[in-house]
Design an enzyme around this catalytic site. Structure first.
Site, mmCIF file in Angstrom:
data_model
loop_
_atom_site.group_PDB
_atom_site.id
_atom_site.type_symbol
_atom_site.label_atom_id
_atom_site.label_comp_id
_atom_site.label_asym_id
_atom_site.label_seq_id
_atom_site.Cartn_x
_atom_site.Cartn_y
_atom_site.Cartn_z
ATOM 1 N N HIS A 61 0.866 -1.180 0.000
ATOM 2 C CA HIS A 61 0.000 0.000 0.000
ATOM 3 C C HIS A 61 0.905 1.233 0.000
ATOM 4 O O HIS A 61 2.136 1.107 -0.064
ATOM 5 C CB HIS A 61 -0.961 -0.002 1.195
ATOM 6 C CG HIS A 61 -0.293 0.052 2.534
ATOM 7 N ND1 HIS A 61 0.562 -0.930 2.992
ATOM 8 C CD2 HIS A 61 -0.337 0.976 3.538
ATOM 9 C CE1 HIS A 61 1.001 -0.622 4.201
ATOM 10 N NE2 HIS A 61 0.472 0.537 4.552
ATOM 11 N N HIS A 63 1.248 3.944 2.236
ATOM 12 C CA HIS A 63 1.651 4.708 3.407
ATOM 13 C C HIS A 63 3.165 4.931 3.341
ATOM 14 O O HIS A 63 3.915 4.101 2.822
ATOM 15 C CB HIS A 63 1.267 3.987 4.691
ATOM 16 C CG HIS A 63 -0.183 4.165 5.045
ATOM 17 N ND1 HIS A 63 -0.858 3.308 5.881
ATOM 18 C CD2 HIS A 63 -1.079 5.132 4.683
ATOM 19 C CE1 HIS A 63 -2.112 3.732 6.015
ATOM 20 N NE2 HIS A 63 -2.257 4.831 5.298
ATOM 21 N N ASP A 65 5.689 4.748 5.288
ATOM 22 C CA ASP A 65 6.676 3.806 5.827
ATOM 23 C C ASP A 65 6.887 2.591 4.924
ATOM 24 O O ASP A 65 7.742 1.750 5.204
ATOM 25 C CB ASP A 65 6.313 3.370 7.253
ATOM 26 C CG ASP A 65 4.920 2.779 7.375
ATOM 27 O OD1 ASP A 65 4.085 3.023 6.501
ATOM 28 O OD2 ASP A 65 4.664 2.059 8.366
ATOM 29 N N HIS A 66 6.131 2.514 3.824
ATOM 30 C CA HIS A 66 6.270 1.401 2.884
ATOM 31 C C HIS A 66 6.790 1.823 1.507
ATOM 32 O O HIS A 66 7.103 0.961 0.688
ATOM 33 C CB HIS A 66 4.925 0.684 2.713
ATOM 34 C CG HIS A 66 4.465 -0.009 3.953
ATOM 35 N ND1 HIS A 66 4.539 -1.379 4.129
ATOM 36 C CD2 HIS A 66 3.936 0.483 5.101
ATOM 37 C CE1 HIS A 66 4.072 -1.698 5.321
ATOM 38 N NE2 HIS A 66 3.707 -0.582 5.937
ATOM 39 N N HIS A 141 -6.831 -3.171 5.675
ATOM 40 C CA HIS A 141 -6.147 -2.064 6.335
ATOM 41 C C HIS A 141 -6.997 -0.807 6.170
ATOM 42 O O HIS A 141 -8.075 -0.844 5.572
ATOM 43 C CB HIS A 141 -4.751 -1.890 5.713
ATOM 44 C CG HIS A 141 -3.851 -0.971 6.472
ATOM 45 N ND1 HIS A 141 -3.806 -0.923 7.846
ATOM 46 C CD2 HIS A 141 -2.935 -0.048 6.032
ATOM 47 C CE1 HIS A 141 -2.913 -0.033 8.228
ATOM 48 N NE2 HIS A 141 -2.370 0.526 7.150
ATOM 49 N N ASP A 209 0.292 -4.806 7.730
ATOM 50 C CA ASP A 209 -0.720 -3.751 7.786
ATOM 51 C C ASP A 209 -2.110 -4.278 7.468
ATOM 52 O O ASP A 209 -2.712 -3.942 6.448
ATOM 53 C CB ASP A 209 -0.356 -2.603 6.848
ATOM 54 C CG ASP A 209 0.852 -1.824 7.331
ATOM 55 O OD1 ASP A 209 1.895 -2.447 7.572
ATOM 56 O OD2 ASP A 209 0.746 -0.594 7.457
ATOM 57 N N HIS A 270 7.187 -5.690 11.104
ATOM 58 C CA HIS A 270 6.425 -4.435 11.163
ATOM 59 C C HIS A 270 6.044 -4.087 12.609
ATOM 60 O O HIS A 270 4.876 -3.908 12.949
ATOM 61 C CB HIS A 270 5.171 -4.526 10.286
ATOM 62 C CG HIS A 270 4.602 -3.176 9.954
ATOM 63 N ND1 HIS A 270 3.629 -2.576 10.728
ATOM 64 C CD2 HIS A 270 4.848 -2.316 8.933
ATOM 65 C CE1 HIS A 270 3.306 -1.396 10.192
ATOM 66 N NE2 HIS A 270 4.039 -1.223 9.106
#
Length: 308
Positions: A61, A63, A65-66, A141, A209, A270
């Site tokens: 996805h 976000h 942090d990814h 998520h 997530d 994670h």
């Protein structure tokens, strides 16, 4: 065989001892990167792995942090003299998101190809003759999010005696072993004439997530390695996990316990920045699924076929 490495195991923000989310899988000289959080390049350098063989970058996805490490990763791949195109795969909006990030990485010596995911499940192959199949499966998520399962098939054994008995020329043996149909001397030979039944291959499933979903149980089933998010170790953070659409260690282990057949091994990843010592919760988690352990940055494993 499959080489698997957790490059980053952190969620939300990087820490001095924990980079953000990233996984690398290598197969037959090619590589797949799943997510590219901040610090991915540093973790890759520390591991001694090169970005140049990366043919596919998968995103669970969008976000930060990814995906925040993507522009620098693309530039590093370009500086490594890559010229072959790279396939990017992710949920709807992929090209728009990547184009926005590429404002700071506008010039690359290789092209980018895009595959946006629209179905609950989609399967595609790693480019080239690697034999690796990738399945994206929808999870739950706060935003559109997918997990990924990697399957390396293995053909049956070649039966030389059957080939000789049928008068198949020696020059045809190698193509038949590769699954090709061959015509020689006015005759057509097919792989089923000389190959035994398919043997057990290898399977790695990765998801992060998400709240627990049946799709995760489905793709964890029979995995040689199941890598799953464990955002919180404390059970009193269950309500927070539900609110943020994440999982506790216990919930993640419960997915592996419900899979049939169960995965051979499970790694948690994670972790919340508040989880300074994830291992302190693992004994209780192993009461639910004994073969679960915590991942860490740089943790790797080489998976081989059963009789190798």
């Amino acid at each position: 065989m499959l080489d698997v490495c957790l490059l980053g195991t952190g969620g939300m923000m990087p820490l001095p001892y924990r980079w953000l989310t990233s996984l690398m899988v290598r197969c037959n000289g090619r590589a797949i990167l799943t997510d590219c959080g901040e610090g991915t390049q540093i973790a890759m350098k520390k591991k001694g792995w090169s970005p140049n063989p990366i043919d596919v970058i998968l995103f669970t996805h969008y976000h930060a942090d990814h995906i925040s490490g993507l522009p620098g990763m693309l530039l590093s791949m370009g500086n490594a003299d890559r010229t072959e195109p790279v396939l990017l795969v992710g949920p709807k909006g992929l090209e728009k998101v990547v184009d926005s990030l590429r404002v700071i990485a506008p010039e690359l010596p290789f092209g980018l190809q895009y595959r946006e995911l629209n179905e609950n499940e989609e399967t595609f192959d790693l480019p080239g003759d690697s034999g690796l199949h990738i399945t994206a499966f929808h999870v739950n998520h706060r935003v559109n999010c997918y997990g990924y399962s990697f399957r390396l098939d293995r053909a049956g054994r070649f039966d030389a005696e059957r080939a000789k008995a049928q008068g198949i020329p020696l020059a045809c043996w190698n193509p038949l072993q590769k699954g090709q149909t061959v015509t020689a001397g006015g005759r057509t030979f097919t792989p089923d004439m000389v190959m035994g039944p398919p043997r057990r291959g290898l399977k790695v499933t990765y998801t992060t997530d998400s709240r627990p979903t049946p799709s995760i149980v489905k793709y964890a089933s029979g995995a040689d390695l199941f890598i799953c998010e464990g955002m919180y170790g404390e059970e009193d953070k269950l309500d927070k996990a539900k609110d943020k659409k994440h999982m506790t260690f216990a919930e993640a282990a419960g997915l592996a316990a419900r899979a049939n057949p169960q995965p051979k091994e499970m790694w948690l990843t994670h972790f919340s920045p508040s989880e300074n010592h994830p291992d302190s919760y693992i004994k209780d988690t192993q009461k639910i699924f004994p073969r679960v352990t915590c991942g860490w940055d740089g943790r790797s494993k080489t998976l081989r076929f059963a009789d190798e």
